[in-house]
Design a protein around this motif. Structure first.
Motif, mmCIF file in Angstrom:
data_model
loop_
_atom_site.group_PDB
_atom_site.id
_atom_site.type_symbol
_atom_site.label_atom_id
_atom_site.label_comp_id
_atom_site.label_asym_id
_atom_site.label_seq_id
_atom_site.Cartn_x
_atom_site.Cartn_y
_atom_site.Cartn_z
ATOM 1 N N SER A 251 0.833 -1.195 0.000
ATOM 2 C CA SER A 251 0.000 0.000 0.000
ATOM 3 C C SER A 251 0.875 1.256 0.000
ATOM 4 O O SER A 251 0.638 2.194 -0.769
ATOM 5 C CB SER A 251 -0.884 -0.048 1.253
ATOM 6 O OG SER A 251 -1.889 0.870 1.163
ATOM 7 N N SER A 252 1.911 1.247 0.815
ATOM 8 C CA SER A 252 2.763 2.432 0.890
ATOM 9 C C SER A 252 3.574 2.598 -0.406
ATOM 10 O O SER A 252 3.759 3.705 -0.889
ATOM 11 C CB SER A 252 3.611 2.362 2.161
ATOM 12 O OG SER A 252 4.969 2.417 1.893
ATOM 13 N N SER A 253 4.014 1.493 -1.022
ATOM 14 C CA SER A 253 4.735 1.596 -2.301
ATOM 15 C C SER A 253 3.829 2.205 -3.367
ATOM 16 O O SER A 253 4.250 3.089 -4.131
ATOM 17 C CB SER A 253 5.190 0.224 -2.791
ATOM 18 O OG SER A 253 6.033 -0.381 -1.868
ATOM 19 N N ILE A 254 2.570 1.746 -3.411
ATOM 20 C CA ILE A 254 1.647 2.259 -4.441
ATOM 21 C C ILE A 254 1.349 3.740 -4.185
ATOM 22 O O ILE A 254 1.323 4.550 -5.111
ATOM 23 C CB ILE A 254 0.368 1.393 -4.521
ATOM 24 C CG1 ILE A 254 0.731 0.031 -5.130
ATOM 25 C CG2 ILE A 254 -0.727 2.072 -5.354
ATOM 26 C CD1 ILE A 254 -0.396 -0.961 -5.291
ATOM 27 N N ALA A 255 1.181 4.096 -2.911
ATOM 28 C CA ALA A 255 0.908 5.502 -2.580
ATOM 29 C C ALA A 255 2.057 6.399 -3.049
ATOM 30 O O ALA A 255 1.841 7.543 -3.464
ATOM 31 C CB ALA A 255 0.683 5.649 -1.083
ATOM 32 N N LYS A 256 3.296 5.855 -3.010
ATOM 33 C CA LYS A 256 4.462 6.649 -3.440
ATOM 34 C C LYS A 256 4.667 6.577 -4.958
ATOM 35 O O LYS A 256 5.582 7.185 -5.491
ATOM 36 C CB LYS A 256 5.729 6.117 -2.757
ATOM 37 C CG LYS A 256 5.856 6.577 -1.303
ATOM 38 C CD LYS A 256 7.208 6.176 -0.722
ATOM 39 C CE LYS A 256 7.044 4.951 0.129
ATOM 40 N NZ LYS A 256 8.164 4.203 0.555
ATOM 41 N N GLY A 257 3.861 5.762 -5.637
ATOM 42 C CA GLY A 257 4.018 5.590 -7.090
ATOM 43 C C GLY A 257 5.169 4.646 -7.426
ATOM 44 O O GLY A 257 5.619 4.580 -8.569
ATOM 45 N N ASP A 258 5.672 3.900 -6.415
ATOM 46 C CA ASP A 258 6.786 2.979 -6.635
ATOM 47 C C ASP A 258 6.226 1.587 -6.974
ATOM 48 O O ASP A 258 6.166 0.689 -6.125
ATOM 49 C CB ASP A 258 7.650 2.947 -5.357
ATOM 50 C CG ASP A 258 8.894 2.084 -5.533
ATOM 51 O OD1 ASP A 258 9.023 1.437 -6.600
ATOM 52 O OD2 ASP A 258 9.712 2.040 -4.594
ATOM 53 N N PHE A 259 5.825 1.435 -8.246
ATOM 54 C CA PHE A 259 5.149 0.195 -8.644
ATOM 55 C C PHE A 259 6.108 -1.007 -8.666
ATOM 56 O O PHE A 259 5.695 -2.130 -8.447
ATOM 57 C CB PHE A 259 4.443 0.381 -9.995
ATOM 58 C CG PHE A 259 3.360 1.434 -9.921
ATOM 59 C CD1 PHE A 259 2.283 1.288 -9.060
ATOM 60 C CD2 PHE A 259 3.442 2.599 -10.679
ATOM 61 C CE1 PHE A 259 1.293 2.265 -8.952
ATOM 62 C CE2 PHE A 259 2.458 3.583 -10.578
ATOM 63 C CZ PHE A 259 1.386 3.420 -9.716
ATOM 64 N N GLY A 260 7.399 -0.740 -8.895
ATOM 65 C CA GLY A 260 8.405 -1.810 -8.875
ATOM 66 C C GLY A 260 8.431 -2.476 -7.503
ATOM 67 O O GLY A 260 8.384 -3.715 -7.400
ATOM 68 N N SER A 261 8.475 -1.656 -6.449
ATOM 69 C CA SER A 261 8.498 -2.228 -5.085
ATOM 70 C C SER A 261 7.183 -2.918 -4.777
ATOM 71 O O SER A 261 7.154 -3.941 -4.073
ATOM 72 C CB SER A 261 8.703 -1.139 -4.030
ATOM 73 O OG SER A 261 9.932 -0.551 -4.211
ATOM 74 N N ALA A 262 6.074 -2.348 -5.279
ATOM 75 C CA ALA A 262 4.763 -2.967 -5.024
ATOM 76 C C ALA A 262 4.756 -4.379 -5.603
ATOM 77 O O ALA A 262 4.355 -5.340 -4.930
ATOM 78 C CB ALA A 262 3.651 -2.123 -5.638
ATOM 79 N N ILE A 263 5.256 -4.512 -6.827
ATOM 80 C CA ILE A 263 5.279 -5.830 -7.484
ATOM 81 C C ILE A 263 6.177 -6.797 -6.709
ATOM 82 O O ILE A 263 5.822 -7.957 -6.487
ATOM 83 C CB ILE A 263 5.734 -5.681 -8.963
ATOM 84 C CG1 ILE A 263 4.599 -5.037 -9.767
ATOM 85 C CG2 ILE A 263 6.146 -7.016 -9.563
ATOM 86 C CD1 ILE A 263 4.928 -4.706 -11.188
ATOM 87 N N THR A 264 7.332 -6.291 -6.263
ATOM 88 C CA THR A 264 8.249 -7.146 -5.492
ATOM 89 C C THR A 264 7.593 -7.634 -4.205
ATOM 90 O O THR A 264 7.875 -8.740 -3.727
ATOM 91 C CB THR A 264 9.544 -6.355 -5.140
ATOM 92 O OG1 THR A 264 9.995 -5.728 -6.323
ATOM 93 C CG2 THR A 264 10.627 -7.245 -4.594
ATOM 94 N N GLY A 265 6.707 -6.805 -3.647
ATOM 95 C CA GLY A 265 6.049 -7.170 -2.389
ATOM 96 C C GLY A 265 4.945 -8.210 -2.545
ATOM 97 O O GLY A 265 4.445 -8.739 -1.549
ATOM 98 N N VAL A 266 4.551 -8.496 -3.786
ATOM 99 C CA VAL A 266 3.469 -9.472 -3.993
ATOM 100 C C VAL A 266 4.018 -10.894 -3.828
ATOM 101 O O VAL A 266 4.935 -11.299 -4.538
ATOM 102 C CB VAL A 266 2.825 -9.293 -5.404
ATOM 103 C CG1 VAL A 266 1.845 -10.412 -5.705
ATOM 104 C CG2 VAL A 266 2.125 -7.940 -5.490
ATOM 105 N N THR A 267 3.473 -11.632 -2.874
ATOM 106 C CA THR A 267 3.969 -12.981 -2.561
ATOM 107 C C THR A 267 3.225 -14.045 -3.383
ATOM 108 O O THR A 267 2.117 -13.786 -3.881
ATOM 109 C CB THR A 267 3.734 -13.295 -1.064
ATOM 110 O OG1 THR A 267 2.307 -13.282 -0.838
ATOM 111 C CG2 THR A 267 4.400 -12.275 -0.159
#
Ligand code: F42
Length: 321
Positions: A251-267
């Motif tokens: 959620s925090s990665s997406i809020a920052k627009g950091d989609f790369g980290s958001a994807i990495t966080g998906v288990t």
């Protein structure tokens, strides 16, 4: 099992219609077009799809009673039914709170609003004068024919309402556990209203990603899964054993627009819980499980696959036929 497919009109109608024709030729029974004010208009897109297809059914998947007056919705879906030679389905739900906030629309009493709207739309489609839901004798000036109404639902009250009054229910979910929960609630709603369980078609509106290469399929699904995870209520995350800290990170990665980290966080657990992703054989195994829970239609939803066109053909050839 029936197979539908979802298209988001975030591309020109001609492109979406090309994909819809491919879906028809690949054996899908229904195309569902999403409705958000910031994309292309759902009805214009459905009109273009109507003209280049012959037999695939055409639904809004889903519209809502807040951004469009439901008299206009009745006229729009009736027009699609006329243009397509009787292939229209109206999918309607309470709508997407995030878009309403941006539009300055109050999400007032969504349950009763959907219920009153479905009653009013049925009356409009039956060419009756409508004197409820704020209408004062409004009526359509043309006949629409019989148009099924499906309700988009997740919550227990909305599922029960769908069981009580809809021809079908579209549930944004991909995992058998969600349907083990939802189907009995729908059936109870139907029973309380004196209807048969079979009067309500249950559709799994699933995030779907198919490719011959499993890793490619899974990777293509991750961004969609990230958005589903952050939009899911706590009880649904708990049902699937998803760690709240991992969810907060995405959620925090997406809020920052950091989609790369958001994807990495998906288990892998999140992918399993919130999508049908993998090879056609992986998908077939999941579809078999969903069939047992009482699902009547799988709606192949975003992303469909790493290459949409190739995946539609692959799904047609290896799953639908
Ligand atoms: N939304 C869109 O805007 N566009 C789309 O293209 C779209 C597609 C779509 C496809 C499938 C699908 O399942 C959903 C889709 N949605 C789309 C989302 C859909 O519009 C809904 O947002 C989604 O289905 C979530 O709905 P829900 O069933 O969770 O219902 C919400 C409103 C909810 O909180 N329901 C509660 C419940 O238990 O079901 C009931 C809440 C309640 O009782 N409210 C009372 C009332 O009267 O409404 C008021 C309570 C009070 O205190 O005021």
């Amino acid at each position: 099992m029936e197979f539908g497919i979802e298209f988001v009109p975030n591309e020109p109608a001609a492109k979406v219609a090309y994909m819809a024709k491919l879906a028809e030729d690949s054996g899908f029974s229904t195309v569902w077009v999403t409705d958000h004010y910031n994309n292309r208009d759902a009805y214009s897109t459905l009109a273009v799809i109507s003209l280049i297809t012959n037999k695939i059914k055409l639904g809004t998947g889903v519209t809502n009673p807040y951004t469009r007056n439901v008299a206009v919705t009745a006229s729009s879906i009736a027009s699609i039914n006329e243009i397509s030679g009787g292939r229209a389905i109206l999918g309607i739900g309470p709508g997407d709170k995030a878009t309403f906030d941006a539009m300055g629309i109050d999400w007032d009493k969504p349950l009763s609003r959907v219920k009153d709207s479905v009653i009013a739309i049925r009356a409009f489609l039956g060419k009756q004068k409508v004197n409820q839901a704020g209408f004062k004798g409004a009526s359509l000036a043309f006949s629409a024919g019989k148009i099924p109404i499906y309700i988009g639902a997740q919550g227990p009250k909305m599922l029960e309402l769908a069981g009580a009054m809809a021809d079908g229910v579209l549930i944004n979910a991909s995992h058998p556990d969600d349907f083990k929960y939802a189907v009995p609630v729908i059936r109870q709603g139907a029973e309380n209203a004196g209807r048969k369980a079979s009067d309500v078609k249950v559709c799994a509106y699933a995030s779907f990603s198919a490719d011959k290469d499993k890793a490619k399929a899974v990777n293509a699904a991750k961004m969609v899964v990230a958005f589903i995870v952050i939009g899911s209520p706590a009880n649904v995350l708990e049902r699937h054993g998803i760690n709240p800290e991992a969810t907060a990170k995405i959620s925090s990665s997406i809020a920052k627009g950091d989609f790369g980290s958001a994807i990495t966080g998906v288990t892998p657990e999140m992918v399993d819980a919130f999508s049908i992703s993998g090879t056609p054989d992986d998908a077939k195994a999941r579809i078999e499980e969903l069939t047992k829970t009482g699902v009547d239609q799988i709606v192949v939803g975003s992303p469909i696959g790493p290459d949409k066109e190739r995946s539609i053909k692959l799904i047609g050839k290896s799953i639908l036929k």
